[in-house]
Design a protein around this motif. Sequence first.
Motif, PDB file in Angstrom:
ATOM      1  N   MET A 242       0.842  -1.199   0.000  1.00  0.00           N
ATOM      2  CA  MET A 242       0.000   0.000   0.000  1.00  0.00           C
ATOM      3  C   MET A 242       0.874   1.244   0.000  1.00  0.00           C
TER       4      MET A 242
ATOM      5  N   ARG B 264      -4.910   2.536  -2.654  1.00  0.00           N
ATOM      6  CA  ARG B 264      -6.205   2.036  -2.203  1.00  0.00           C
ATOM      7  C   ARG B 264      -7.253   3.051  -2.655  1.00  0.00           C
TER       8      ARG B 264
ATOM      9  N   CYS C 130     -11.396   3.794  -3.157  1.00  0.00           N
ATOM     10  CA  CYS C 130     -12.786   3.410  -2.908  1.00  0.00           C
ATOM     11  C   CYS C 130     -13.687   4.250  -3.795  1.00  0.00           C
TER      12      CYS C 130
ATOM     13  N   HIS D  76      -5.924  -0.753  -6.009  1.00  0.00           N
ATOM     14  CA  HIS D  76      -6.802  -1.789  -5.468  1.00  0.00           C
ATOM     15  C   HIS D  76      -8.153  -1.106  -5.272  1.00  0.00           C
TER      16      HIS D  76
ATOM     17  N   VAL E  16      -9.278   0.616   6.814  1.00  0.00           N
ATOM     18  CA  VAL E  16      -8.548   0.813   5.558  1.00  0.00           C
ATOM     19  C   VAL E  16      -8.262   2.300   5.374  1.00  0.00           C
TER      20      VAL E  16
ATOM     21  N   PHE F  29      -7.737   4.829   2.780  1.00  0.00           N
ATOM     22  CA  PHE F  29      -7.844   5.005   1.329  1.00  0.00           C
ATOM     23  C   PHE F  29      -7.013   6.194   0.857  1.00  0.00           C
TER      24      PHE F  29
END
Lengths: 359, 359
Positions: free
Chosen positions: A1, A16, A18, A40, A90, A92
């Motif tokens: 990450m 990351r 979303c 991701h 998480v 992001f």
Amino acid sequence: MATTATTTSPADHAYRVCLIGSGGVGTIASLVLSKSRQAHVTAVLRSKFQYVSEHGWDIESIDHGTLQGWKPHRVVGSAAEAAVEDGKKVEFDYVVVCTKQLPDRNPVAPMIEPIMTAGRTTVVLIQNGIGIEDEIVAAWPTNTVMSSVSHIGSGIEEPNKVVQVGKDVSKMGVHYGPSSVVASTESSTSESGAEAEKTNVEKRAKAEAFVSMYNAGGAHICELVDDIEAARWEKLLWNGTFNTVCALTRSDVGEIQRSKGRETLLLPMMWEIWHIAEASGHALPDTIVQWMAYRLPDDCAYRASMLLDLENSRPMELEVILGNPLKVAKRLGVATPVMDVVYKLLQVEAWKIEQQGKK
Amino acid sequence: MATTATTTSPADHAYRVCLIGSGGVGTIASLVLSKSRQAHVTAVLRSKFQYVSEHGWDIESIDHGTLQGWKPHRVVGSAAEAAVEDGKKVEFDYVVVCTKQLPDRNPVAPMIEPIMTAGRTTVVLIQNGIGIEDEIVAAWPTNTVMSSVSHIGSGIEEPNKVVQVGKDVSKMGVHYGPSSVVASTESSTSESGAEAEKTNVEKRAKAEAFVSMYNAGGAHICELVDDIEAARWEKLLWNGTFNTVCALTRSDVGEIQRSKGRETLLLPMMWEIWHIAEASGHALPDTIVQWMAYRLPDDCAYRASMLLDLENSRPMELEVILGNPLKVAKRLGVATPVMDVVYKLLQVEAWKIEQQGKK
């Protein structure tokens, strides 16, 4: 990450991301970001979660060809679910918002609150309208806020088919503030010039990384621009005029043009928007109005999105398309006689749609 | 047959009256005039001639009760037919026009030309709008022109039923000129003051005789007024606002009120109309706007006539209801920002209706 979003050659799936709002625009964005191999991607689906998590998306795309049962890395049913993976919060790097812009009914800040990390997560608004950044800046003043002006043509056919007929052409850029809607003095910060400069360089780097990723994923063209507000006003020349008047008069584009409504209504409204943009420091070229008004043929049967919303009693993006621009006009003393009346008439329609929803 | 319209106690059926336009309003007018026993009534029917000349009208009226197969003295299929009886030209005392006011599509002057006698026939316009007298004055400058502002509620159920639910309440008066629509200098005459005075007395006498006849026929109330233009502007406070905005937004009266469209749109438009009326020399009381805006309850499901026209793709009375008042406003320098835009939007709708008609 990735620990910093300024990395220029990120490792596989380093960012990351979303993404929230999986209509025609959002699903193609999730595909592009996944294909870039730099991200991701977690997609937050609401009404479609059950079906898509089982069957994936069937995609027919002018940019990406045909895909059956495609899914991003992770599909979840809520932002709260997206925020936690393997029992851990998480962090992001990017939250990409592709929902309809309905500030009264479905404001973005509370929607993304669970997936935001203060000071870290960059918000990318792929949405219509003016002044949409304000609520994000207010909630996370140190985060980077970007927006995209997209010209993609893409829609959903129930239950899980995405048909993209228009190429994914967009402009993206950083929202540097101040707010265009509320008075600019309210948005002034206490940062020194040098600090502000450094902050802006960091913001720009995050935007560069995102645009680079978006182009790597096979979007037709994604251009990083310095003045994304100007691009937003430019798109409003269409959305604030053809879109609104076609809705109000239940007309397709060709009908508005052949009836001379273009000359009596749309051109005056376009100049009103042009003057608001100029007064707010985002001057558009003089020639843009003529081009925007006359680029489509007189037999064009295109039915604007707001017309489709109105015909189907779905909420319209009226506040960000006319309400906020009119607030800017009022603050800056720009006359908007035609937009004023079209807005008030569409408020009646919006009220009726709201009543329908309450039944 | 009366040789002068000033007779105060006319012999039975003394006046020759020709009535054109037999909808809900016109048919009740022909009944009232027939019942007065002062008029011999010829009705010109167009689409309904065949059926009605055979079966007559079936009438259910709040003022006149139930009638089966009722007919005026003479029913004809055209103005040309009305003009000749027993091989002789008929000299009508009054021509009563109850058609829809569509100056571009169906102007009144050519329609009534066969039944007019220059210098004799008084024209009575029972119609909506502003400036409707101009074409009659232009064609027959020495004839008397009257108009009526009617608040009757009456409609047709196919094929030959007339249902009158609202009482026949009207104001009538002489149109003394000059025109309100074209510049007043164009309408000035070369008559001396004394001659004009005498002419006006004669015109007034013809109006008195007609109103007396109309009341004798059992109308609920028919009032002779000195300033019929003021009454026309007063009715326009409704017709130019509720009627037009309800049409444009496909709303009933209650929806416009509950959505606050009354405050955002109708009240500003009413004040625009009030100011045009004032500038044209027909000042209305200050209190009339508030009364007109708030007289109906918020659950009123009434669907205005222009809305029904629009929904059924029938021509709307847009030119006499907004187009002409806006010409007056322009000539007199009255600002009309809301009416301007509503008019232009309804012009788009009118164009679409016209295209429908061409299919």
